[in-house]
Scaffold this motif. Sequence first.
Motif, PDB file in Angstrom:
ATOM      1  N   LEU A 170       0.795  -1.181  -0.063  1.00 24.91           N
ATOM      2  CA  LEU A 170      -0.073   0.084  -0.059  1.00 24.91           C
ATOM      3  C   LEU A 170       0.798   1.198  -0.160  1.00 24.91           C
ATOM      4  O   LEU A 170       0.726   2.233  -0.824  1.00 24.91           O
ATOM      5  CB  LEU A 170      -0.982   0.110   1.161  1.00 24.91           C
ATOM      6  CG  LEU A 170      -2.071  -1.226   1.240  1.00 24.91           C
ATOM      7  CD1 LEU A 170      -2.678  -1.099   2.504  1.00 24.91           C
ATOM      8  CD2 LEU A 170      -3.064  -0.649   0.283  1.00 24.91           C
ATOM      9  N   VAL A 171       1.812   1.248   0.964  1.00 22.42           N
ATOM     10  CA  VAL A 171       2.906   2.506   0.842  1.00 22.42           C
ATOM     11  C   VAL A 171       3.312   2.747  -0.272  1.00 22.42           C
ATOM     12  O   VAL A 171       3.656   3.749  -0.788  1.00 22.42           O
ATOM     13  CB  VAL A 171       3.700   2.293   1.942  1.00 22.42           C
ATOM     14  CG1 VAL A 171       4.811   3.422   2.002  1.00 22.42           C
ATOM     15  CG2 VAL A 171       3.054   2.474   3.574  1.00 22.42           C
ATOM     16  N   GLU A 172       3.916   1.581  -1.069  1.00 23.63           N
ATOM     17  CA  GLU A 172       4.727   1.650  -2.348  1.00 23.63           C
ATOM     18  C   GLU A 172       3.675   1.911  -3.425  1.00 23.63           C
ATOM     19  O   GLU A 172       4.289   2.851  -4.523  1.00 23.63           O
ATOM     20  CB  GLU A 172       5.523   0.160  -2.733  1.00 23.63           C
ATOM     21  CG  GLU A 172       6.285   0.512  -3.539  1.00 23.63           C
ATOM     22  CD  GLU A 172       6.927  -0.942  -3.902  1.00 23.63           C
ATOM     23  OE1 GLU A 172       7.582  -1.040  -5.125  1.00 23.63           O
ATOM     24  OE2 GLU A 172       6.671  -1.810  -3.202  1.00 23.63           O
ATOM     25  N   GLN A 173       2.396   1.526  -3.442  1.00 24.13           N
ATOM     26  CA  GLN A 173       1.873   1.639  -4.802  1.00 24.13           C
ATOM     27  C   GLN A 173       0.557   2.170  -4.580  1.00 24.13           C
ATOM     28  O   GLN A 173      -0.366   2.177  -5.704  1.00 24.13           O
ATOM     29  CB  GLN A 173       1.400   0.114  -5.319  1.00 24.13           C
ATOM     30  CG  GLN A 173       2.646  -0.646  -5.486  1.00 24.13           C
ATOM     31  CD  GLN A 173       2.506  -2.059  -6.108  1.00 24.13           C
ATOM     32  OE1 GLN A 173       1.540  -2.153  -6.867  1.00 24.13           O
ATOM     33  NE2 GLN A 173       3.137  -3.030  -5.475  1.00 24.13           N
ATOM     34  N   ALA A 174       0.030   2.921  -3.379  1.00 23.74           N
ATOM     35  CA  ALA A 174      -1.214   3.596  -3.357  1.00 23.74           C
ATOM     36  C   ALA A 174      -1.603   4.663  -4.347  1.00 23.74           C
ATOM     37  O   ALA A 174      -2.646   5.096  -4.395  1.00 23.74           O
ATOM     38  CB  ALA A 174      -1.202   4.134  -1.924  1.00 23.74           C
ATOM     39  N   GLY A 175      -0.605   5.239  -4.795  1.00 23.03           N
ATOM     40  CA  GLY A 175      -0.665   6.153  -5.881  1.00 23.03           C
ATOM     41  C   GLY A 175      -0.505   7.506  -5.296  1.00 23.03           C
ATOM     42  O   GLY A 175      -0.450   8.758  -6.080  1.00 23.03           O
ATOM     43  N   ARG A 176      -0.084   7.790  -4.093  1.00 16.19           N
ATOM     44  CA  ARG A 176      -0.057   9.173  -3.366  1.00 16.19           C
ATOM     45  C   ARG A 176       0.705   8.925  -2.024  1.00 16.19           C
ATOM     46  O   ARG A 176       0.705   7.472  -1.527  1.00 16.19           O
ATOM     47  CB  ARG A 176      -0.835  10.000  -3.304  1.00 16.19           C
ATOM     48  CG  ARG A 176      -2.330   9.624  -2.707  1.00 16.19           C
ATOM     49  CD  ARG A 176      -3.010  10.732  -1.974  1.00 16.19           C
ATOM     50  NE  ARG A 176      -2.247  10.987  -0.531  1.00 16.19           N
ATOM     51  CZ  ARG A 176      -2.630  12.033   0.216  1.00 16.19           C
ATOM     52  NH1 ARG A 176      -3.509  12.830  -0.049  1.00 16.19           N
ATOM     53  NH2 ARG A 176      -2.002  12.180   1.492  1.00 16.19           N
ATOM     54  N   ARG A 177       1.052   9.679  -1.316  1.00 20.39           N
ATOM     55  CA  ARG A 177       1.668   9.988  -0.065  1.00 20.39           C
ATOM     56  C   ARG A 177       0.752   9.059   1.037  1.00 20.39           C
ATOM     57  O   ARG A 177      -0.386   9.355   1.048  1.00 20.39           O
ATOM     58  CB  ARG A 177       1.790  11.232   0.423  1.00 20.39           C
ATOM     59  CG  ARG A 177       2.667  11.103   1.967  1.00 20.39           C
ATOM     60  CD  ARG A 177       2.695  12.450   2.553  1.00 20.39           C
ATOM     61  NE  ARG A 177       1.542  12.954   2.970  1.00 20.39           N
ATOM     62  CZ  ARG A 177       0.739  13.843   2.507  1.00 20.39           C
ATOM     63  NH1 ARG A 177       1.014  14.380   1.227  1.00 20.39           N
ATOM     64  NH2 ARG A 177      -0.707  14.274   3.029  1.00 20.39           N
TER      65      ARG A 177
END
Length: 355
Positions: free
Chosen positions: A261-268
């Motif tokens: 999630l942190v790597e690929q969520a699409g934003r911070r």
Amino acid sequence: MSHRDLMLVGSVPFETAEEVFASFGGTLGNRLAAVPDGEVGPRRHWISKVHYQVMAGHPEFEILRRPAYENGRERQNPRGPGDSWLFRVKPGIGRVRFGDPGWRLGYARDALNSYFVFRTMRERGQLPAHLRFQVSLPSVNSVIAPRVFPEPGDLDRIKPGYLEAVEAELRTIVERIPARDLAIQWDCATELMDAYGALGDVEGFDPAGMVERNLRQFRTLSPVIPEEAGLGFHLCFGTLGGWPRFAPDDLGGAVRMANALVEQAGRRVDWIHIPVLDTAEDAFFAPLADLEPGGARLYLGMIHNMDRFAERLAAARRYAPDFGLAAFCGFGREDPKKLPDVLGDHVKAVEIAGF
């Protein structure tokens, strides 16, 4: 978004948002970065709200099962997994669509109404000035899930249209609530079950594709959230029929999902909430050493059974030295009479942790 010592997952079994803000926001506000409205009303039982308010009335669905009557009257919310809503797509429907974009699911309207209460109470000094308004939204994959739509192929017929509906609700929210006041949380239960292989032999849920099928939704939705707003994820072991709905041996699946999630969520990503079972075993907590939060604040859901809280806290700190605290989930299915004790447990947890 600034970090604090405590977080609230979402649901509180009061009848109004004002009661939630006054009790939980007033008592814990200085320890919170954001405060939810308690998911009052139909949202108290999480995705059941969508089932009976949206799916049950949609012309392209058939109801396969509904919660059994209680004392001769209809019951909207299930007692447990064997009493839950089940649907299927009617024959001949290739793709389900949802009308009234931005309002059909009800989440945006609820958020705007509660934000007015939040803003008014904050302006009156009844809530700390730094607090944001937290909107907790069930993920697409947790609503459009095999345990709700068991017919082969139905998930693929529903998900694209439901994703559009959620995105429209999200756009309504971010267009009408200032980003500096807003924090969005995605609630993920099916995703965590998937991470542990707890969905069984459901067609299309091979372990190799776990990350991609669960992250796809957030790559579409999370970039809609302005950078100034907060973004977090609540990973959930489930409470329907009693918590936990499933109990893994360790936090490995949760850490794998959190890292993705942190790597690929699409934003911070500003925070990740991971639930903690009532154990102090090193083997359960050891995977936390592999967590890569990338600046997100980790909150561990260990505020429960306070007699063993200190043991769980010490075990977690051996593998994750810096984290905040939370309950394992929201309190929507709890008896409202227990809420004073729940508040007291949060205060006690902060004292024991030395925050």
